[in-house]
Design a protein around this motif. Structure first.
Motif, short mmCIF file in Angstrom:
data_model
loop_
_atom_site.label_atom_id
_atom_site.label_comp_id
_atom_site.label_asym_id
_atom_site.label_seq_id
_atom_site.Cartn_x
_atom_site.Cartn_y
_atom_site.Cartn_z
N VAL A 70 6.52 -0.86 0.55
CA VAL A 70 7.15 -1.62 1.63
C VAL A 70 7.98 -2.73 1.01
N GLY A 71 9.29 -2.69 1.24
CA GLY A 71 10.14 -3.78 0.77
C GLY A 71 10.54 -3.69 -0.67
N GLY A 72 10.62 -2.49 -1.24
CA GLY A 72 11.04 -2.34 -2.62
C GLY A 72 11.63 -0.97 -2.84
N ALA A 73 11.76 -0.56 -4.09
CA ALA A 73 12.32 0.75 -4.40
C ALA A 73 11.49 1.43 -5.46
N LEU A 74 11.14 2.67 -5.26
CA LEU A 74 10.39 3.44 -6.23
C LEU A 74 10.87 4.88 -6.14
N LEU A 75 11.03 5.51 -7.30
CA LEU A 75 11.56 6.87 -7.34
C LEU A 75 10.49 7.88 -6.95
N ASP A 76 10.83 9.16 -7.13
CA ASP A 76 9.91 10.28 -6.90
C ASP A 76 9.54 10.45 -5.43
N GLY A 77 10.45 10.12 -4.53
CA GLY A 77 10.24 10.47 -3.13
C GLY A 77 9.32 9.56 -2.35
N ASN A 78 8.92 8.42 -2.93
CA ASN A 78 8.08 7.51 -2.16
C ASN A 78 8.90 6.82 -1.07
N ILE A 79 8.22 6.44 -0.02
CA ILE A 79 8.88 5.94 1.18
C ILE A 79 9.23 4.46 1.03
N LEU A 80 10.41 4.10 1.42
CA LEU A 80 10.87 2.72 1.35
C LEU A 80 11.20 2.24 2.76
N TYR A 81 10.68 1.06 3.12
CA TYR A 81 10.96 0.51 4.45
C TYR A 81 11.58 -0.88 4.31
N ASP A 82 12.63 -1.13 5.04
CA ASP A 82 13.24 -2.45 5.02
C ASP A 82 12.45 -3.38 5.93
N PRO A 83 12.63 -4.70 5.79
CA PRO A 83 11.81 -5.66 6.54
C PRO A 83 11.86 -5.47 8.05
N GLU A 84 12.98 -5.00 8.58
CA GLU A 84 13.11 -4.86 10.03
C GLU A 84 12.22 -3.76 10.59
N THR A 85 11.93 -2.76 9.75
CA THR A 85 11.13 -1.63 10.24
C THR A 85 9.68 -1.68 9.79
N VAL A 86 9.36 -2.64 8.94
CA VAL A 86 7.99 -2.69 8.39
C VAL A 86 6.95 -2.83 9.50
N LEU A 96 4.01 -0.14 10.10
CA LEU A 96 2.61 -0.48 9.84
C LEU A 96 1.75 -0.25 11.07
N ASN A 97 2.30 -0.51 12.24
CA ASN A 97 1.54 -0.31 13.47
C ASN A 97 1.24 1.16 13.76
N GLN A 98 1.94 2.04 13.07
CA GLN A 98 1.71 3.47 13.25
C GLN A 98 0.61 4.01 12.34
N LEU A 99 0.16 3.18 11.41
CA LEU A 99 -0.87 3.60 10.45
C LEU A 99 -2.25 3.07 10.84
N THR A 100 -3.27 3.80 10.42
CA THR A 100 -4.64 3.29 10.49
C THR A 100 -5.02 2.85 9.09
N GLN A 140 0.69 -9.70 9.29
CA GLN A 140 0.76 -8.50 10.12
C GLN A 140 -0.36 -7.52 9.76
N ILE A 141 -0.58 -7.35 8.46
CA ILE A 141 -1.64 -6.44 8.01
C ILE A 141 -3.00 -6.94 8.48
N LEU A 142 -3.23 -8.23 8.39
CA LEU A 142 -4.51 -8.81 8.79
C LEU A 142 -4.83 -8.48 10.25
#
Length: 275
Positions: A149-165, A169-173, A203-205
């Motif tokens: 969340v909020g960074g860049a990593l290769l190999d197909g990992n998911i990246l989310y910008d601050p507006e969508t974080v 996150l609310n979609q995850l358990t 937000q995570i808390l």
């Protein structure tokens, strides 16, 4: 030949001690310190990993406390290598509360970084983080899904910008939020070191099932860095040096001392029912 063998043994013992004292070190630095080639250092690190002295990482090595050392009852001396031992003692305690298949948000911090290599014992983890360096370390040690969340990593990992974080996150358990704390203030609020992490962590808390706070040492802090109320934490793991500072405060805030070892004391919030 005997001289070569003796030099080899001495160099490997030196490397094991250097890694123990520094906690994490790169091949380049070891090569400069010991005046041998990168290839030689890599061979030495591979041998030392096989012997259980350390864990290889990309471009270097990380110190891992042997189980026998963790189980000793002697009181450690106060030095840098013992601090590293203590940090790993904290994360080994934290590890015991993580189960296979869980979704975990890992915060920033040196202690959190020490936790990552030990997570290889857990299967099918989903790890969410906003630290690129730690995310890369996960990919070296674990076969786990990484969501950055909020960074860049290769190999197909998911990246989310601050507006969508927040929406994402609310979609995850999220099973556990593991966060390194800087302090607990007099108003029974938990404080983190870096202000730039506050919004995401707050937000995570709110949405995580359980929050584990790790407090490795007493440090100076700014009250603007308040993560939230102590009563919203499920568990706090204190290093031995911080127990005197916070023990009574935790007891007065519905926490109960749960486990103890030579490195740390674990407190559970009795109102939240975490086991």
């Amino acid at each position: 030949m005997a001289k070569v063998s003796s030099a080899l043994l001495k160099r490997r013992l030196d490397i094991a001690e250097i890694v123990r004292k520094q906690g994490e070190i790169k091949v380049d630095k070891l090569s400069d310190m010991l005046q041998v080639s990168h290839v030689t250092i890599r061979h030495d690190l591979t041998y030392l990993e096989q012997q259980g002295y350390l864990k290889r990482s990309f471009g270097g090595a990380i110190y891992i406390v042997p189980e026998a050392d963790l189980n000793r009852t002697t009181t450690p001396a106060s030095n840098n290598s013992t601090t590293i031992d203590s940090q790993i003692g904290l994360v080994k305690t934290c590890l015991s509360y993580i189960n296979d298949g869980e979704t975990i948000f890992l915060g920033h911090g040196n202690v959190i970084r020490k936790l990552i290599p030990f997570l290889h014992t857990k299967k099918s983890l989903k790890l969410i983080m906003n630290d690129i360096s730690n995310a890369q370390l996960v990919k070296e040690f674990l076969d786990a899904e990484v969501i950055l969340v909020g960074g860049a990593l290769l190999d197909g990992n998911i990246l989310y910008d601050p507006e969508t974080v927040k929406v994402f996150l609310n979609q995850l358990t999220i099973s556990h939020f593991i966060v390194e704390l800087a302090a607990i203030n007099k108003d029974n609020q938990v404080v983190i070191k870096n202000m730039e992490q506050l919004k995401t962590y707050q937000q995570i808390l709110k949405i995580t099932q359980h929050t584990i706070g790790i407090l490795p040492q007493i440090v100076s802090y700014h009250d603007n860095n308040i993560l939230g109320k102590l009563k919203h934490m499920d568990m706090v793991i204190l290093s031995r040096p911080t127990v005197t500072e916070y023990h009574q405060q935790l007891l007065e805030t519905n926490f109960k001392q749960y486990t103890t070892n030579k490195y740390c004391v674990t407190y559970h919030n009795i109102t939240r029912g975490m086991k």
